[in-house]
Motif scaffolding. Structure first.
Motif, PDB file in Angstrom:
ATOM      1  N   GLU B  34       0.860  -1.190   0.000  1.00  0.00           N
ATOM      2  CA  GLU B  34       0.000   0.000   0.000  1.00  0.00           C
ATOM      3  C   GLU B  34       0.892   1.233   0.000  1.00  0.00           C
ATOM      4  O   GLU B  34       1.910   1.282   0.692  1.00  0.00           O
ATOM      5  CB  GLU B  34      -0.899   0.001   1.240  1.00  0.00           C
ATOM      6  N   LEU B  45       5.052   6.487   1.886  1.00  0.00           N
ATOM      7  CA  LEU B  45       5.188   5.361   2.795  1.00  0.00           C
ATOM      8  C   LEU B  45       4.637   4.131   2.092  1.00  0.00           C
ATOM      9  O   LEU B  45       3.563   4.183   1.481  1.00  0.00           O
ATOM     10  CB  LEU B  45       4.376   5.662   4.054  1.00  0.00           C
ATOM     11  N   VAL B  47       3.499   0.240   2.915  1.00  0.00           N
ATOM     12  CA  VAL B  47       3.210  -0.670   4.032  1.00  0.00           C
ATOM     13  C   VAL B  47       2.487  -1.898   3.503  1.00  0.00           C
ATOM     14  O   VAL B  47       1.698  -1.812   2.565  1.00  0.00           O
ATOM     15  CB  VAL B  47       2.362   0.003   5.128  1.00  0.00           C
ATOM     16  N   THR B  48       2.748  -3.031   4.149  1.00  0.00           N
ATOM     17  CA  THR B  48       2.109  -4.274   3.713  1.00  0.00           C
ATOM     18  C   THR B  48       2.050  -5.247   4.871  1.00  0.00           C
ATOM     19  O   THR B  48       2.913  -5.207   5.758  1.00  0.00           O
ATOM     20  CB  THR B  48       2.910  -4.883   2.530  1.00  0.00           C
ATOM     21  N   THR B  49       1.007  -6.072   4.897  1.00  0.00           N
ATOM     22  CA  THR B  49       0.894  -7.080   5.956  1.00  0.00           C
ATOM     23  C   THR B  49       0.629  -8.431   5.320  1.00  0.00           C
ATOM     24  O   THR B  49      -0.064  -8.528   4.308  1.00  0.00           O
ATOM     25  CB  THR B  49      -0.207  -6.713   6.984  1.00  0.00           C
ATOM     26  N   VAL B  87      12.053   0.370   6.337  1.00  0.00           N
ATOM     27  CA  VAL B  87      12.268   1.068   7.608  1.00  0.00           C
ATOM     28  C   VAL B  87      12.310   0.046   8.737  1.00  0.00           C
ATOM     29  O   VAL B  87      13.093   0.159   9.674  1.00  0.00           O
ATOM     30  CB  VAL B  87      11.145   2.098   7.856  1.00  0.00           C
ATOM     31  N   LEU B  90       7.162  -5.244  11.849  1.00  0.00           N
ATOM     32  CA  LEU B  90       6.470  -5.608  13.080  1.00  0.00           C
ATOM     33  C   LEU B  90       6.046  -7.067  12.959  1.00  0.00           C
ATOM     34  O   LEU B  90       5.622  -7.488  11.882  1.00  0.00           O
ATOM     35  CB  LEU B  90       5.212  -4.762  13.273  1.00  0.00           C
ATOM     36  N   PRO B 121      15.468  -3.793  10.587  1.00  0.00           N
ATOM     37  CA  PRO B 121      15.252  -3.973  12.021  1.00  0.00           C
ATOM     38  C   PRO B 121      13.823  -4.439  12.335  1.00  0.00           C
ATOM     39  O   PRO B 121      12.896  -4.188  11.568  1.00  0.00           O
ATOM     40  CB  PRO B 121      15.475  -2.574  12.590  1.00  0.00           C
ATOM     41  N   VAL B 122      13.673  -5.116  13.465  1.00  0.00           N
ATOM     42  CA  VAL B 122      12.341  -5.407  14.010  1.00  0.00           C
ATOM     43  C   VAL B 122      11.964  -4.235  14.908  1.00  0.00           C
ATOM     44  O   VAL B 122      12.681  -3.916  15.853  1.00  0.00           O
ATOM     45  CB  VAL B 122      12.338  -6.718  14.816  1.00  0.00           C
ATOM     46  N   LEU B 123      10.861  -3.578  14.600  1.00  0.00           N
ATOM     47  CA  LEU B 123      10.448  -2.410  15.370  1.00  0.00           C
ATOM     48  C   LEU B 123       9.657  -2.807  16.612  1.00  0.00           C
ATOM     49  O   LEU B 123       9.691  -2.118  17.634  1.00  0.00           O
ATOM     50  CB  LEU B 123       9.593  -1.484  14.500  1.00  0.00           C
ATOM     51  N   THR B 138       4.215  -7.176   9.405  1.00  0.00           N
ATOM     52  CA  THR B 138       3.887  -5.933   8.696  1.00  0.00           C
ATOM     53  C   THR B 138       5.190  -5.221   8.401  1.00  0.00           C
ATOM     54  O   THR B 138       5.965  -4.955   9.324  1.00  0.00           O
ATOM     55  CB  THR B 138       2.994  -5.022   9.555  1.00  0.00           C
ATOM     56  N   ILE B 140       7.284  -1.939   6.746  1.00  0.00           N
ATOM     57  CA  ILE B 140       7.125  -0.510   6.486  1.00  0.00           C
ATOM     58  C   ILE B 140       8.364  -0.021   5.750  1.00  0.00           C
ATOM     59  O   ILE B 140       9.488  -0.322   6.155  1.00  0.00           O
ATOM     60  CB  ILE B 140       6.945   0.239   7.816  1.00  0.00           C
ATOM     61  N   THR B 142       9.980   3.264   2.869  1.00  0.00           N
ATOM     62  CA  THR B 142       9.781   4.609   2.327  1.00  0.00           C
ATOM     63  C   THR B 142      10.313   4.684   0.904  1.00  0.00           C
ATOM     64  O   THR B 142      11.224   3.950   0.516  1.00  0.00           O
ATOM     65  CB  THR B 142      10.515   5.682   3.160  1.00  0.00           C
TER      66      THR B 142
END
Lengths: 349, 349
Positions: B34, B45, B47-49, B87, B90, B121-123, B138, B140, B142
């Motif tokens: 997305e 941005l 983002v995807t899950t 970025v 999750l 990284p794992v946020l 998920t 994220i 940029t």
């Protein structure tokens, strides 16, 4: 040594194995949502994920509309607690292969209504099929100016507030899990305190949502800040009246509405005394009224006026109580009643 | 009327009930992740899950290390396909209550290794307990300058490429689902094509990852762009040699490695002929070699050199085939063999 909260220990253990981002603003557990500064500008991204699994499997959520609503609100509540403005939400849905069309529609309608209620768009998602319903939401927000709200850095003497009436989450759980408890209580459909969170950014020292119940939230804040809390005389008047009625029918004393693990998704926050006028001003402009609950104390644990004191080991024991299914509820209430007896006695002594 | 792909119909139906974001750059299905323009700057941005549920329940993924690895890589592959820079990620983990410590450690190690392999990284995350393992990731990312890659807006005559050897996903599935197939094939641990996606942003017209297999990906791109594809003579040389060996042992013909639903997580993309020098230059700088697969055609469907033609109804039928568990595999392979016979015959005719 202070008794460990098992969930904290698990999260620390799982997290310790994973690589983290140097530009992440929060350490593990230090905020309700993850905070990342985006490269090339001053914007902070707030992201959080929350799966609705145990609530469904334990029988706490049986209505697919509520599952959809909470998939959105549980995540938005975490954005609210860091003072972020929602950009949108992603929803991973695991649907039952034999789900009725009406149940799938109810799930989607719950997601839709929660999004419309908070002005949050659905950005996308993922769909799987299984023999049971599970969902996982991810909310994304931004903080364009100033600092995010975090769980750390409050001082003794600060004033403890909440954003609204307490106890509705555990009252809902009592109705849902105990067949004999009937009520005219409105349906449990908490609304994430987005506007409240935004107006707290300039005046609150710490903030956390009460998704796990009020006492678990205070205990977590106490552990992170090496402090305690005193809850004022008159705290019972901050419990939703309907929730008090349900507690009475369920044979629960009012403090159990704070102790139970199913929260009301309000925000708890502290404000230094000199910033209270700023809080009142900001809240007034955003059309809400902060509710004073008590103060931050140097001594650990939670003392509750006209009730008694829960030390950190008591609080760890409440939070570690294994509460899985309906059959455990009477045993859980007996456990809380015994704890109450002990805490009241120790206070009198 | 062209036969519907059931997954597309479901996503359209679920999505139609939900509120969307006016500033979202992609419509439903138009990109792998997305795409949202952030307020106050030019950054996009992505983002995807993606949840790992059916792969576990069908027996396709049995190793918790692979589950962890794929929770990361399936999501990063979607970021790669839009040309985003990660970025972070999750991870919502639903762990088995009776999980062995070694299995939990293997899951975390799989997540960690996939993150380290891609510098992601794992946020943060969420942890639940159930009687089975599920995960939902998920990712994220940029896009700080230029446009994202999307699935739409290619033209007939453009050249179709992929980022690497094909068929490894379905070869893995054959080994995993058919007891009699043994191999020295290296473990299936696909790496998201992040660098490749970044270098495609200036030259590719469309891009999509092959997470659902090559033919499903081409069919999806064909439906979205109202076009078809011709796959060049010599396409078998683009299948990983180990995958071809496995197909032979499993009694599968090579095209079935493209037809099966478990993809290799490469990127498929098209480039206008005049931009091919730019592609070669960008790929050279990022140390990879684009593999030419064929061309975009005006006529719908997929024609495969030295093999035959799959029309859109054939492709919908392949994608709609219910493929749930190990016992279905021989029946599925018979279905594919019959389809092959028919498509080869119709081409000869």
């Amino acid at each position: 040594m202070m008794q460990q909260v098992e969930e904290n220990a698990l999260i620390t253990r799982l997290s310790s194995l994973l690589p983290h981002r140097p530009s992440q603003l929060n350490g593990v557990q230090e905020s309700d949502a993850e905070l990342v500064r985006l490269p090339g500008n001053n914007q902070i991204l707030a992201v959080t994920t929350d799966a609705i699994v145990e609530e469904i499997e334990s029988g706490l959520y049986t209505d697919p509309y509520l599952v959809g609503w909470m998939t959105v609100m549980a995540n938005l509540s975490d954005l609210a607690a860091v003072g972020a403005d929602p950009v949108g939400i992603l929803v991973a849905e695991t649907l039952r292969r034999d789900a009725a069309e009406t149940d799938i529609a109810a799930l989607q309608t719950g997601i839709r209504d929660a999004c419309l209620r908070t002005g949050t768009p659905v950005l996308g998602g993922d769909t799987n099929f299984s023999d049971r319903l599970h969902t996982a939401g991810t909310a994304i927000g931004t903080i364009t100016d100033g600092s995010p709200l975090m769980r750390v850095r409050c001082k003794p003497g600060e004033v403890l507030f909440c954003t609204g009436p307490l106890g509705t989450g555990n009252a809902y759980a009592a109705v849902q899990m105990m067949k004999h408890v009937r009520s005219d209580f409105p349906p449990f459909l908490p609304v994430a305190r987005i506007q409240e969170g935004l107006s707290l950014r300039t005046c609150a020292s710490i903030c956390m949502d009460t998704s796990d119940g009020v006492l678990a939230t205070l205990d977590q804040l106490g552990r992170l800040n090496k402090c305690g809390f005193h809850v004022d005389k008159g705290w019972e008047s901050h419990i939703a009246p309907g929730a008090l009625n349900i507690a009475e029918m369920a044979g629960m004393s009012p403090w159990m509405l704070l102790a139970g693990p199913h929260g009301e998704f309000e925000l708890l926050f502290t404000v230094p005394p000199h910033k209270i006028p700023a809080l009142q001003n900001a809240a007034h402009q955003a059309h809400w009224i902060p509710v004073r609950l008590g103060v931050v104390t140097e001594s650990p644990g939670i003392s509750i006026a006209d009730w008694g004191t829960l030390n950190p080991d008591d609080l760890a024991s409440v939070r570690n109580h294994p509460l899985g299914c309906k059959s455990d509820i009477p045993q859980y209430l007996r456990y809380l009643a015994e704890l109450e007896e002990r805490c009241r006695t120790s206070t009198k002594a």
